[in-house]
Design a protein around this motif. Structure first.
Motif, PDB file in Angstrom:
ATOM      1  N   VAL A  60       0.832  -1.204   0.000  1.00  0.00           N
ATOM      2  CA  VAL A  60       0.000   0.000   0.000  1.00  0.00           C
ATOM      3  C   VAL A  60       0.869   1.256   0.000  1.00  0.00           C
ATOM      4  CG1 VAL A  60      -1.695   1.315   1.351  1.00  0.00           C
ATOM      5  CG2 VAL A  60      -1.974  -1.144   1.056  1.00  0.00           C
ATOM      6  N   THR A  61       1.993   1.204   0.688  1.00  0.00           N
ATOM      7  CA  THR A  61       2.921   2.343   0.656  1.00  0.00           C
ATOM      8  C   THR A  61       3.380   2.618  -0.776  1.00  0.00           C
ATOM      9  OG1 THR A  61       3.716   1.858   2.894  1.00  0.00           O
ATOM     10  CG2 THR A  61       5.115   3.241   1.513  1.00  0.00           C
ATOM     11  N   LEU A  62       3.722   1.565  -1.500  1.00  0.00           N
ATOM     12  CA  LEU A  62       4.172   1.725  -2.888  1.00  0.00           C
ATOM     13  C   LEU A  62       3.035   2.223  -3.777  1.00  0.00           C
ATOM     14  CD1 LEU A  62       6.390  -1.472  -3.276  1.00  0.00           C
ATOM     15  CD2 LEU A  62       7.152   0.898  -2.986  1.00  0.00           C
ATOM     16  N   TRP A  63       1.809   1.726  -3.531  1.00  0.00           N
ATOM     17  CA  TRP A  63       0.671   2.162  -4.348  1.00  0.00           C
ATOM     18  C   TRP A  63       0.327   3.624  -4.101  1.00  0.00           C
ATOM     19  CZ3 TRP A  63      -2.822  -2.502  -2.602  1.00  0.00           C
ATOM     20  CH2 TRP A  63      -2.310  -3.690  -3.151  1.00  0.00           C
ATOM     21  N   SER A  64       0.418   4.053  -2.849  1.00  0.00           N
ATOM     22  CA  SER A  64      -0.017   5.408  -2.503  1.00  0.00           C
ATOM     23  C   SER A  64       1.077   6.451  -2.717  1.00  0.00           C
ATOM     24  CB  SER A  64      -0.494   5.451  -1.050  1.00  0.00           C
ATOM     25  OG  SER A  64       0.547   5.094  -0.161  1.00  0.00           O
ATOM     26  N   LEU A  65       2.323   6.011  -2.848  1.00  0.00           N
ATOM     27  CA  LEU A  65       3.426   6.961  -2.987  1.00  0.00           C
ATOM     28  C   LEU A  65       3.275   7.875  -4.208  1.00  0.00           C
ATOM     29  CD1 LEU A  65       6.122   8.014  -1.945  1.00  0.00           C
ATOM     30  CD2 LEU A  65       7.266   6.194  -3.238  1.00  0.00           C
ATOM     31  N   PRO A  66       2.967   7.345  -5.408  1.00  0.00           N
ATOM     32  CA  PRO A  66       2.810   8.258  -6.555  1.00  0.00           C
ATOM     33  C   PRO A  66       1.692   9.278  -6.348  1.00  0.00           C
ATOM     34  CG  PRO A  66       3.041   5.988  -7.293  1.00  0.00           C
ATOM     35  CD  PRO A  66       2.862   5.933  -5.820  1.00  0.00           C
ATOM     36  N   ALA A  67       0.578   8.837  -5.774  1.00  0.00           N
ATOM     37  CA  ALA A  67      -0.528   9.773  -5.541  1.00  0.00           C
ATOM     38  C   ALA A  67      -0.134  10.831  -4.518  1.00  0.00           C
ATOM     39  CB  ALA A  67      -1.760   9.001  -5.053  1.00  0.00           C
ATOM     40  N   GLY A  68       0.614  10.417  -3.480  1.00  0.00           N
ATOM     41  CA  GLY A  68       1.055  11.381  -2.483  1.00  0.00           C
ATOM     42  C   GLY A  68       2.019  12.396  -3.054  1.00  0.00           C
ATOM     43  N   VAL A  69       2.961  11.924  -3.876  1.00  0.00           N
ATOM     44  CA  VAL A  69       3.932  12.831  -4.498  1.00  0.00           C
ATOM     45  C   VAL A  69       3.233  13.789  -5.453  1.00  0.00           C
ATOM     46  CG1 VAL A  69       5.903  12.939  -6.076  1.00  0.00           C
ATOM     47  CG2 VAL A  69       5.873  11.244  -4.231  1.00  0.00           C
TER      48      VAL A  69
END
Length: 412
Positions: free
Chosen positions: A91-100
């Motif tokens: 989930v960290t990897l999935w959400s990282l692009p959206a967070g950035v």
């Protein structure tokens, strides 16, 4: 050993208790947060804070799919230490692009909301990632029936937000109030992860798959659109005062869905576990009672004293919206049944989760045809609800009462 569906039904109702109490406390805490911070900030600053908090709420809507999918995954496969670590890493990897991406958009958001600097809007990116992880962790806990732990995360987040909200808003204004909200989510996440990693058993070691999140997202987004599209279209079609009256009435009506939504989160893993067992029909009926019961009672209370509710919340300027409140409260109460049945379809991996999408399309068509008044839009909302409920009730009634259950779709 024979499956005791009566005991399972009672356990389901008892399981909903802690999370229902915690969410009620959280709702009261949110009101207290706004009341306290609203007194510390100037009106213009409080308006900016309200806009950014609304943006946080909007970012959090898709994350309900993460919680639902993680809950179903844990209910089916368990949530040992290996599963927890693997799923949170994914989930960290999935959400990282959206967070950035959200962080990179901070200057645009700052201009859009007319903020003094980017310190406030820059917090939306980290908030998105923390909220995604928290939704997942809560889902894993719910799937393994650690309801009290989930309730504890709501209470911790509420306490931290209230304490830090006052402490940080006074010296740092909007930025401090937003930081308090972000840190409250961090505290809740830490509490949830602490409970999860205490489990030294590796479990099945399987990781939540993105496809399962997509399936849950279909259900969650469809329900959100089905219950909200009338408000968005009312704002578009109606003139200023009438639009305000509809939004006020709809906001009051939709508050009856807050507590049932929390109860649904506790009930869903039990639907997942019960579908392939004897007594599953009774489990579904119990779920309907646990979720729709409070919604219908809340709708009835609001419908009996609509003028009082409007006056307390908005003052005397919305006295003409009492009939709207009554109609829309009834719609919201019955919509809770659609919520339960859509989650029942999701529990058995059925394409019937698309029914709320069809209901939302029907609602849009009806409102586009008849939108001359607030009453017409409310009537269109009610008219779209009836066939939607009928279709999904017939489909799920057959599925949950047939002798041999049939699982459709792809399992996580």
């Amino acid at each position: 050993m024979q499956f005791d569906h009566r005991r399972a039904g009672g356990a389901l109702l008892r399981a909903a208790g802690p999370i229902a109490v915690a969410v009620a406390v959280q709702s009261a805490g949110n009101l207290a947060f706004h009341a306290l911070v609203g007194r510390l900030l100037e009106p213009a600053a409080y308006g900016a804070l309200g806009a950014l908090l609304a943006a946080m709420v909007m970012l959090g809507i898709p994350l309900g799919a993460l919680q639902t999918a993680a809950s179903a995954h844990a209910a089916a496969s368990g949530a040992g230490r290996a599963t927890t670590i693997g799923t949170l890493r994914a989930v960290t990897l999935w959400s990282l692009p959206a967070g950035v991406l959200t962080l990179l958009c901070a200057p645009l958001l700052s201009d859009w909301f007319h903020l003094d600097g980017m310190a406030g809007s820059a917090q939306l990116g980290p908030y998105l990632m923390v909220a995604a992880l928290l939704a997942t962790a809560r889902g894993l806990l719910l799937g393994t029936r650690r309801i009290t732990a989930v309730a504890g995360t709501y209470l911790i987040a509420t306490a931290v937000r209230l304490i830090l909200g006052v402490a940080l808003a006074l010296p740092f204004g909007v930025t401090g109030a937003l930081a308090a909200t972000l840190l409250s989510e961090v505290a809740a996440l830490a509490a949830a992860v602490r409970v999860l990693v205490r489990d030294r058993e590796p479990g099945a070691g399987t990781t939540l798959r993105l496809g399962a999140v997509g399936g849950a997202a279909v259900a969650v987004t469809g329900l959100f659109l089905f219950s909200t599209v009338d408000l968005l279209l009312a704002r578009h079609h109606l003139a200023g005062a009438e639009s305000g009256a509809y939004v006020a009435a709809a906001t009051v009506a939709k508050t009856v869905l807050a507590l049932p939504a929390a109860i649904m989160a506790a009930v869903f893993p039990r639907l997942v576990a019960a579908y392939d067992r004897p007594g599953r029909a009774r489990t579904l009926l119990t779920a309907c009672a646990a979720v729709a019961g409070p919604a219908l009672v809340g709708a009835a209370v609001v419908a009996v004293v609509p003028a009082l509710v409007l006056t307390v919340l908005y003052g005397d300027g919305y006295s003409g919206a009492t009939t709207l409140v009554q109609v829309l409260s009834g719609v919201a109460g019955v919509t809770s049944l659609v919520t339960v049945l859509t989650n029942a379809a999701l529990a058995r991996h059925s394409w019937m989760t698309l029914v709320p999408w069809a209901g939302a399309v029907l609602e849009i068509v009806l409102i586009q045809l008849w939108h001359g008044s607030a009453a017409q839009i409310a009537a269109c909302s009610a008219a779209a609800l009836l066939p939607t409920l009928l279709v999904i009730a017939v489909a799920e009634g057959r599925a949950w009462t047939r002798r041999t259950p049939v699982l459709q779709g792809v399992r996580a």
